[in-house]
Motif scaffolding. Structure first.
Motif, PDB file in Angstrom:
ATOM      1  N   PHE A 150      40.395  47.716  42.064  1.00  0.00           N
ATOM      2  CA  PHE A 150      39.891  48.783  41.192  1.00  0.00           C
ATOM      3  C   PHE A 150      40.919  49.903  41.030  1.00  0.00           C
ATOM      4  CE2 PHE A 150      35.407  47.320  42.283  1.00  0.00           C
ATOM      5  CZ  PHE A 150      35.222  46.716  41.042  1.00  0.00           C
ATOM      6  N   ALA A 151      41.682  50.170  42.079  1.00  0.00           N
ATOM      7  CA  ALA A 151      42.723  51.195  41.973  1.00  0.00           C
ATOM      8  C   ALA A 151      43.847  50.729  41.047  1.00  0.00           C
ATOM      9  CB  ALA A 151      43.278  51.525  43.353  1.00  0.00           C
ATOM     10  N   VAL A 195      43.609  48.543  38.615  1.00  0.00           N
ATOM     11  CA  VAL A 195      43.117  48.411  37.235  1.00  0.00           C
ATOM     12  C   VAL A 195      43.276  49.739  36.499  1.00  0.00           C
ATOM     13  CG1 VAL A 195      40.998  48.099  35.884  1.00  0.00           C
ATOM     14  CG2 VAL A 195      41.588  46.467  37.644  1.00  0.00           C
ATOM     15  N   GLN A 196      43.219  50.859  37.235  1.00  0.00           N
ATOM     16  CA  GLN A 196      43.401  52.179  36.611  1.00  0.00           C
ATOM     17  C   GLN A 196      44.819  52.342  36.089  1.00  0.00           C
ATOM     18  OE1 GLN A 196      40.876  54.417  36.198  1.00  0.00           O
ATOM     19  NE2 GLN A 196      39.508  52.964  37.208  1.00  0.00           N
ATOM     20  N   VAL A 197      45.790  51.687  36.772  1.00  0.00           N
ATOM     21  CA  VAL A 197      47.197  51.842  36.412  1.00  0.00           C
ATOM     22  C   VAL A 197      47.673  50.673  35.548  1.00  0.00           C
ATOM     23  CG1 VAL A 197      49.530  52.107  37.339  1.00  0.00           C
ATOM     24  CG2 VAL A 197      47.586  53.099  38.549  1.00  0.00           C
ATOM     25  N   SER A 205      46.860  46.485  33.881  1.00  0.00           N
ATOM     26  CA  SER A 205      45.768  45.730  33.270  1.00  0.00           C
ATOM     27  C   SER A 205      45.051  44.920  34.356  1.00  0.00           C
ATOM     28  CB  SER A 205      46.303  44.801  32.184  1.00  0.00           C
ATOM     29  OG  SER A 205      47.076  43.765  32.760  1.00  0.00           O
TER      30      SER A 205
END
Length: 125
Positions: A22-23, A25-27, A29
């Motif tokens: 999840f971390a 995915v913020q940065v 794809s």
């Protein structure tokens, strides 16, 4: 208890990986984050495999293995002897009774033959 602790550790590792996903995915794809975590898992597995290959069991494990193997050998020998005794009994269950049964059976057969002969003579007369 050790297996249960290992299961809890596995769940904890899974949760850390999910948090890392999840971390990332913020940065990045979603595909790049999953690929990066998969590569990290392969690196961790390779490190554990290298440690496992280089790790040699101690003298205690060798001794325990030797005792285990000797106990298994002794049990196999005992099982084979019991099997040979049991199979001899199962193959010939009447072998022990046959000598005791022969005299009464012969007596019964002789008496029945005598009776049959007596009745046959009585009919001819």
């Amino acid at each position: 208890m050790k297996a249960f602790a290992a299961l809890i550790v596995a769940f904890g590792l899974l949760m850390l990986e999910l948090a890392g996903y999840f971390a990332l995915v913020q940065v990045w794809s979603a595909i790049a984050a999953a690929a990066a975590l998969g590569a990290i898992n392969f690196v961790i597995a390779a490190i554990i495999l290298i440690i496992a290959v280089k790790w040699r069991p101690g003298r205690e494990l060798d001794l325990a293995t030797e005792v285990h193997n000797s106990a298994i050998d002794a049990l196999q020998i005992e099982a084979q002897s019991l099997q040979s005794q049991f199979s001899g009994f199962v193959q010939h269950p009447l072998a022990g009774l046959l000598p005791a049964l022969i005299p009464p059976l012969v007596t019964i057969i002789i008496r029945s033959l005598k009776k049959t002969g007596d009745t046959a003579r009585a009919r001819h007369e």
